[in-house]
Write a protein that holds these residues in place. Structure first.
Motif, PDB file in Angstrom:
ATOM      1  N   ARG A  65       1.928 -16.970  13.871  1.00 37.59           N
ATOM      2  CA  ARG A  65       0.880 -15.485  14.029  1.00 37.59           C
ATOM      3  C   ARG A  65       1.584 -14.141  14.719  1.00 37.59           C
ATOM      4  N   ALA A  66       1.994 -14.672  16.135  1.00 33.98           N
ATOM      5  CA  ALA A  66       2.821 -13.751  16.560  1.00 33.98           C
ATOM      6  C   ALA A  66       3.496 -12.146  15.490  1.00 33.98           C
ATOM      7  N   ILE A  67       4.928 -13.382  15.395  1.00 31.74           N
ATOM      8  CA  ILE A  67       5.860 -12.946  14.341  1.00 31.74           C
ATOM      9  C   ILE A  67       5.384 -11.969  12.992  1.00 31.74           C
ATOM     10  N   TRP A  68       3.958 -12.526  12.296  1.00 25.85           N
ATOM     11  CA  TRP A  68       3.145 -12.494  11.574  1.00 25.85           C
ATOM     12  C   TRP A  68       2.294 -10.486  12.069  1.00 25.85           C
ATOM     13  N   GLN A  69       2.175 -11.091  13.213  1.00 25.68           N
ATOM     14  CA  GLN A  69       1.748  -9.399  13.240  1.00 25.68           C
ATOM     15  C   GLN A  69       2.649  -8.212  13.931  1.00 25.68           C
ATOM     16  N   VAL A  70       4.040  -9.243  13.890  1.00 21.87           N
ATOM     17  CA  VAL A  70       4.865  -8.446  13.673  1.00 21.87           C
ATOM     18  C   VAL A  70       4.632  -7.854  12.422  1.00 21.87           C
ATOM     19  N   ILE A  71       5.095  -8.407  11.794  1.00 17.82           N
ATOM     20  CA  ILE A  71       5.074  -8.278  10.085  1.00 17.82           C
ATOM     21  C   ILE A  71       4.325  -7.539   9.847  1.00 17.82           C
ATOM     22  N   ARG A  72       3.200  -7.221  10.279  1.00 16.08           N
ATOM     23  CA  ARG A  72       2.095  -6.305   9.529  1.00 16.08           C
ATOM     24  C   ARG A  72       2.210  -5.335  10.128  1.00 16.08           C
ATOM     25  N   ASP A  73       2.479  -5.033  11.339  1.00 13.21           N
ATOM     26  CA  ASP A  73       3.106  -3.851  12.405  1.00 13.21           C
ATOM     27  C   ASP A  73       3.978  -3.104  11.174  1.00 13.21           C
ATOM     28  N   LEU A  74       4.937  -3.424  11.541  1.00 15.82           N
ATOM     29  CA  LEU A  74       6.128  -3.019  10.443  1.00 15.82           C
ATOM     30  C   LEU A  74       5.561  -2.522   9.639  1.00 15.82           C
ATOM     31  N   ARG A  75       4.276  -2.949   8.041  1.00 18.31           N
ATOM     32  CA  ARG A  75       4.585  -2.384   7.242  1.00 18.31           C
ATOM     33  C   ARG A  75       3.518  -0.685   7.465  1.00 18.31           C
ATOM     34  N   SER A  76       2.529  -1.280   8.473  1.00 14.41           N
ATOM     35  CA  SER A  76       2.228  -0.351   8.936  1.00 14.41           C
ATOM     36  C   SER A  76       2.970   1.071   9.208  1.00 14.41           C
ATOM     37  N   GLU A  77       3.748   0.299  10.165  1.00 14.53           N
ATOM     38  CA  GLU A  77       4.844   1.806  10.521  1.00 14.53           C
ATOM     39  C   GLU A  77       5.379   2.804   9.070  1.00 14.53           C
ATOM     40  N   GLY A  78       5.323   2.053   7.760  1.00 15.17           N
ATOM     41  CA  GLY A  78       6.032   2.281   6.914  1.00 15.17           C
ATOM     42  C   GLY A  78       7.387   1.714   6.353  1.00 15.17           C
ATOM     43  N   ARG A  79       7.906   0.596   7.215  1.00 15.41           N
ATOM     44  CA  ARG A  79       8.868   0.116   6.786  1.00 15.41           C
ATOM     45  C   ARG A  79       8.971  -1.418   5.965  1.00 15.41           C
ATOM     46  N   THR A  80      10.086  -1.279   5.016  1.00 10.16           N
ATOM     47  CA  THR A  80      10.030  -2.461   4.074  1.00 10.16           C
ATOM     48  C   THR A  80      10.631  -3.212   4.367  1.00 10.16           C
ATOM     49  N   VAL A  81       9.914  -4.774   4.272  1.00  8.68           N
ATOM     50  CA  VAL A  81      10.234  -6.156   5.073  1.00  8.68           C
ATOM     51  C   VAL A  81      10.529  -6.600   3.558  1.00  8.68           C
ATOM     52  N   PHE A  82      11.723  -7.490   3.473  1.00  5.37           N
ATOM     53  CA  PHE A  82      11.883  -9.140   2.336  1.00  5.37           C
ATOM     54  C   PHE A  82      11.875 -10.266   3.195  1.00  5.37           C
ATOM     55  N   LEU A  83      11.672 -10.752   2.925  1.00  3.97           N
ATOM     56  CA  LEU A  83      10.945 -12.307   3.648  1.00  3.97           C
ATOM     57  C   LEU A  83      10.810 -12.811   2.850  1.00  3.97           C
ATOM     58  N   THR A  84      11.512 -14.393   3.046  1.00  6.35           N
ATOM     59  CA  THR A  84      12.076 -15.485   2.683  1.00  6.35           C
ATOM     60  C   THR A  84      11.537 -16.778   2.972  1.00  6.35           C
ATOM     61  N   THR A  85      10.588 -17.111   2.554  1.00  5.04           N
ATOM     62  CA  THR A  85       9.882 -18.592   3.593  1.00  5.04           C
ATOM     63  C   THR A  85       9.349 -19.461   2.387  1.00  5.04           C
ATOM     64  N   HIS A  86       9.194 -20.613   3.461  1.00  4.46           N
ATOM     65  CA  HIS A  86       8.845 -22.393   2.315  1.00  4.46           C
ATOM     66  C   HIS A  86       7.378 -21.806   2.651  1.00  4.46           C
ATOM     67  N   TYR A  87       6.675 -21.211   3.498  1.00  2.06           N
ATOM     68  CA  TYR A  87       5.381 -21.202   4.382  1.00  2.06           C
ATOM     69  C   TYR A  87       4.425 -20.840   3.179  1.00  2.06           C
ATOM     70  N   LEU A  88       4.144 -20.942   2.108  1.00  2.93           N
ATOM     71  CA  LEU A  88       3.151 -20.300   0.842  1.00  2.93           C
ATOM     72  C   LEU A  88       2.122 -19.105   1.953  1.00  2.93           C
ATOM     73  N   GLU A  89       1.214 -20.085   2.134  1.00  5.76           N
ATOM     74  CA  GLU A  89       0.121 -19.971   3.210  1.00  5.76           C
ATOM     75  C   GLU A  89       0.397 -17.699   3.772  1.00  5.76           C
ATOM     76  N   GLU A  90       1.374 -18.312   3.896  1.00  3.71           N
ATOM     77  CA  GLU A  90       2.077 -17.066   5.264  1.00  3.71           C
ATOM     78  C   GLU A  90       2.869 -15.688   4.067  1.00  3.71           C
ATOM     79  N   ALA A  91       3.035 -16.373   2.520  1.00  5.85           N
ATOM     80  CA  ALA A  91       3.537 -15.587   1.443  1.00  5.85           C
ATOM     81  C   ALA A  91       1.232 -14.689   0.973  1.00  5.85           C
ATOM     82  N   GLN A  92       0.919 -15.925   0.601  1.00 10.68           N
ATOM     83  CA  GLN A  92      -0.224 -15.352   0.309  1.00 10.68           C
ATOM     84  C   GLN A  92      -0.437 -14.454   1.189  1.00 10.68           C
ATOM     85  N   ILE A  93      -0.448 -15.055   3.043  1.00 16.09           N
ATOM     86  CA  ILE A  93      -1.545 -13.606   3.977  1.00 16.09           C
ATOM     87  C   ILE A  93      -0.925 -11.984   3.930  1.00 16.09           C
ATOM     88  N   LEU A  94       0.815 -12.335   4.139  1.00 15.95           N
ATOM     89  CA  LEU A  94       1.758 -11.339   4.453  1.00 15.95           C
ATOM     90  C   LEU A  94       1.773 -10.147   3.459  1.00 15.95           C
TER      91      LEU A  94
END
Ligand SMILES: Nc1ncnc2c1ncn2[C@@H]1O[C@H](COP(=O)(O)OP(=O)(O)OP(=O)(O)O)[C@@H](O)[C@H]1O
Ligand SMILES: [Mg+2]
Lengths: 365, 310
Positions: free
Chosen positions: B167-196
């Motif tokens: 969850r801490a990492i998710w928050q960092v990713i959300r912050d990155l997005r709100s700072e206007g950065r682009t994030v390219f993420l690979t994951t096995h966690y479908l929930e993670e993709a759906q949330i972020l």
């Protein structure tokens, strides 16, 4: 090349290095242990009789004959007469004899007339042991003669002079030789290992994502091993000089060899590790390059003692030029010969540095 | 809006294996893009081509308008990367690692602040070799941020992390997005993709088999919403007869398609009139995970097998 990045990389590499006890042991302590070991082997010659080469210009007198047999009777020296025509000082130097004695003509008559008279004892400061024994023996016998003739007032005395050219002992050769040994082994083994493990662990790829260039990275490794070499050379010289009485000159002229040596072998290690496909083959290639040089470039024994064929072979080994250069600077004070060695290792270093930069890849193709 | 990443006809072959077999996609600037796929699908291969770490076999790739292989050095100044297996110098501390990166990039960073951001401040002075797998990932993330990147490539940043750290990492990713950065993420966690993620692509055997927002993918590839009733197997044939619907019995539940909410009333009154005992009921919709399992399960030799229901 940005100094800021080189310094940053040097700091991280140096810290990582210093926190690893094994690496530190091999680069700093191991050469000192080696020098201690060989120093002990070479100085364990035991209490043998010192041969005292003697020129007797007073051969007609009874006194000089008695004097020489008294010297032999001490058991510490063995008088060996040499002809009157040669120059004692340079002859001793040229033949590697540490001590000699010259008895001028007139010893007998001066002694009988209680007139002060001097014999000359040649000693070599680089062989303190032999010189000390000869000095003690000569003065002991002279004192006895003086006591017999005049109840202790000095008639005969010895003046000392140095042997014409310095004499080198094993330990003297060993100091530059083992400095060369550590210039070879510590960067070579480390860089061969680094080149393959960094690749395997993806650390090169990691670094390729930063502005650090291959040249900067390799330069920082070179600087690190130069610093380490200077430190370990200082330790080895200290050990050799204070513990084993080695006679080496420490001068600024050593520095180019302490810089170019690691420069060459860091680059060569990186090149060897980079042309290998696996860590195992890297280690093999590294050993094939390293082992002949470890023994045949004058590390443990001077190349001049090798049979002629092997001497020729030694001259194709890059380490030969580093060790010969150090010998020229530290022992023979022959800077012209050192400059030739320097030119060879300098040119070779530039070539190998460029080869290493070309051969090693940050990224996979 | 411009695209931060643009990929067309990308392939990467290893001998006879097509690790990436011709894919097209674009990542809009300032969005979170999630790349999903089973093991060996070609995610890391694709990401590393985008990072300029691997050379592509063919196709067009631009990242921030640059060719990642040829213009790697210029690109890397603006890119932050966590590799799938992040490794660093064994004896170096996280603070030192961040200062090292900052010196290399010529940026000023508050190393402790950055470590706090990824919840690693308590390990600021520990040797890298002593960090746990998750803590190493966190350091990787912190390093990826030292150069103030425009785009971040995060290859499985949360794999192996405990729920709190994730969850801490998710928050960092959300912050990155709100700072206007682009994030390219690979994951096995479908929930993670759906949330972020704003955009998702599902890759399998080197091909993209679904693409769009999570909702679009679910709408396109998922089953319609269903009413799920806890009842015996006899209920399914009864409902088929009474209502003319495709009721199925699966694992102790009877499921009936629910095209709209009014249909629910009809179904519930039919249940009451059935005389068959039943317990609770719920409406269910497919998650991205259901769609993923459904899609990937249908893939064989890189070819989507049509028709076969899950
Ligand atoms: N250097 C390589 N040489 C040969 N084959 C490779 C190489 N790198 C990847 N592959 C192959 O390419 C395919 C895709 O691998 P990739 O690492 O991209 O998968 P991934 O989607 O990241 O999987 P995971 O979820 O397990 O990380 C795999 O079949 C892999 O074996
Ligand atoms: Mg992967």
């Amino acid at each position: 090349m940005r100094p800021r990045r080189i310094v940053a990389d040097l700091k991280v590499f140096g810290r990582n290095y210093l926190r690893n006890a094994v690496g530190l042991f091999f680069s700093l302590i191991f050469p000192v242990i080696l020098i201690g070991l060989f120093g002990l082997i070479f100085s364990a010659g035991g209490a043998t009789t010192v041969t005292l080469y003697t020129q007797n210009f007073d051969a007609g007198s009874n006194v000089s004959a008695q004097f020489l047999s008294a010297l032999n009777a001490t058991g510490a020296v063995q008088v060996q007469l040499v002809g009157p025509t040669l120059n004692m000082s340079s002859w001793l130097g040229a033949n590697g004899h540490p001590v000699g004695l010259v008895i001028p003509s007139g010893l007998g008559s001066a002694y009988l007339a209680h007139r002060p008279f001097a014999v000359t004892l040649y000693t070599n400061p680089t062989d303190a042991a032999s010189s000390g024994i000869a000095y003690a023996a000569v003065n002991y016998v002279l004192t006895q003669f003086n006591l017999n003739a005049s109840h202790g007032s000095t008639i005969l005395f010895a003046t000392t002079a140095n042997v014409g050219s310095p004499l080198y002992k094993e330990i003297d050769y060993l100091v530059p030789g083992l400095i060369g040994f550590s210039i070879l082994t510590s960067p070579m083994f480390a860089m061969v290992d680094i080149s393959s493990t960094y690749r395997k662990e993806g650390l090169f790829r990691q670094l390729s994502l930063t502005p650090l260039t291959k040249g900067e990275w390799l330069t920082s490794k070179i600087i690190w091993y130069v610093l380490l070499t200077i430190l370990s050379a200082a330790l080895m010289i200290g050990m050799g000089v204070y513990y084993f009485g080695a006679h080496v000159t420490v001068s600024l002229e050593m520095l180019p060899f302490l810089v170019l040596g690691p420069f060459f072998f860091v680059s060569l290690g990186m090149f060897a590790g980079s042309i290998a496909r696996t860590p195992e083959s890297a280690a093999i290639i590294g050993n094939i390059i390293t082992f002949p040089m470890m023994f045949l470039s004058g590390t443990f024994f001077p190349v001049s003692l090798f049979p002629p064929g092997l001497q020729t072979f030694a001259r194709i080994l890059p380490l030969y030029y580093v060790i010969d250069g150090l010998n020229q600077v530290m022992l023979f004070h022959n800077l012209a010969a050192a400059a030739v060695d320097l030119a060879v290792i300098g040119a070779a270093s530039v070539v190998v540095f460029v080869l290493a930069i070309v051969a090693f890849q940050w990224r996979e193709r | 809006m411009a695209d931060a990443v643009h990929v067309r006809g990308l392939t990467k072959t290893y001998g006879s294996l097509a690790a990436v077999a011709g894919i097209d996609f674009a990542v809009p600037e300032g969005k979170v893009f999630a790349f999903l796929g089973p093991n060996g699908a070609g995610k890391t291969t694709t990401v590393e081509i985008l990072e300029g770490l691997r050379r592509r076999s063919s196709g067009e790739v631009t990242v921030l308008g640059l060719d990642p292989w040829d213009d790697g050095r210029r690109l890397h100044a603006k890119v932050g990367v966590i590799p799938q297996e992040f490794r660093f110098f064994e004896k170096i501390h996280p603070v030192e690692a961040i200062e090292y990166y900052a010196a290399l990039f010529g940026t000023r960073v508050d190393a402790m602040g950055l470590l706090r951001r990824v919840a690693l401040e308590d390990k600021a002075g520990a040797r890298f070799e002593t960090l746990s797998g998750g803590q190493k990932q966190k350091l990787g993330l912190a390093l990826a941020l030292t150069n103030d990147p425009t785009i971040c490539f995060l290859d499985e940043p949360t794999t192996g992390l405990d729920p709190q750290a994730r969850r801490a990492i998710w928050q960092v990713i959300r912050d990155l997005r709100s700072e206007g950065r682009t994030v390219f993420l690979t994951t096995h966690y479908l929930e993670e993709a759906q949330i972020l993620a704003d955009q998702v692509a599902i890759i399998d055997h080197g091909r993209i088999i679904a693409r769009g927002t999570p909702d679009e993918i679910i709408a396109q590839h998922g089953r319609p919403p269903r009413l799920r009733v806890q009842a015996g197997p006899g209920m399914a044939p009864y409902l088929r007869e009474a209502l003319g619907v495709t009721a199925t019995f699966v694992d102790g539940y009877v499921e009936v398609p629910l095209p709209n909410k009014h249909e629910a009333l009809r179904i519930l009154s039919a249940l009451e009139g059935s005389g068959v005992p039943w317990e609770g009921f719920a409406t269910v919709t497919d998650t991205l995970e259901d769609v993923f399992v459904h899609l990937v399960g249908r893939m064989d030799d890189g070819v989507l097998k049509p028709g076969a229901p899950p």
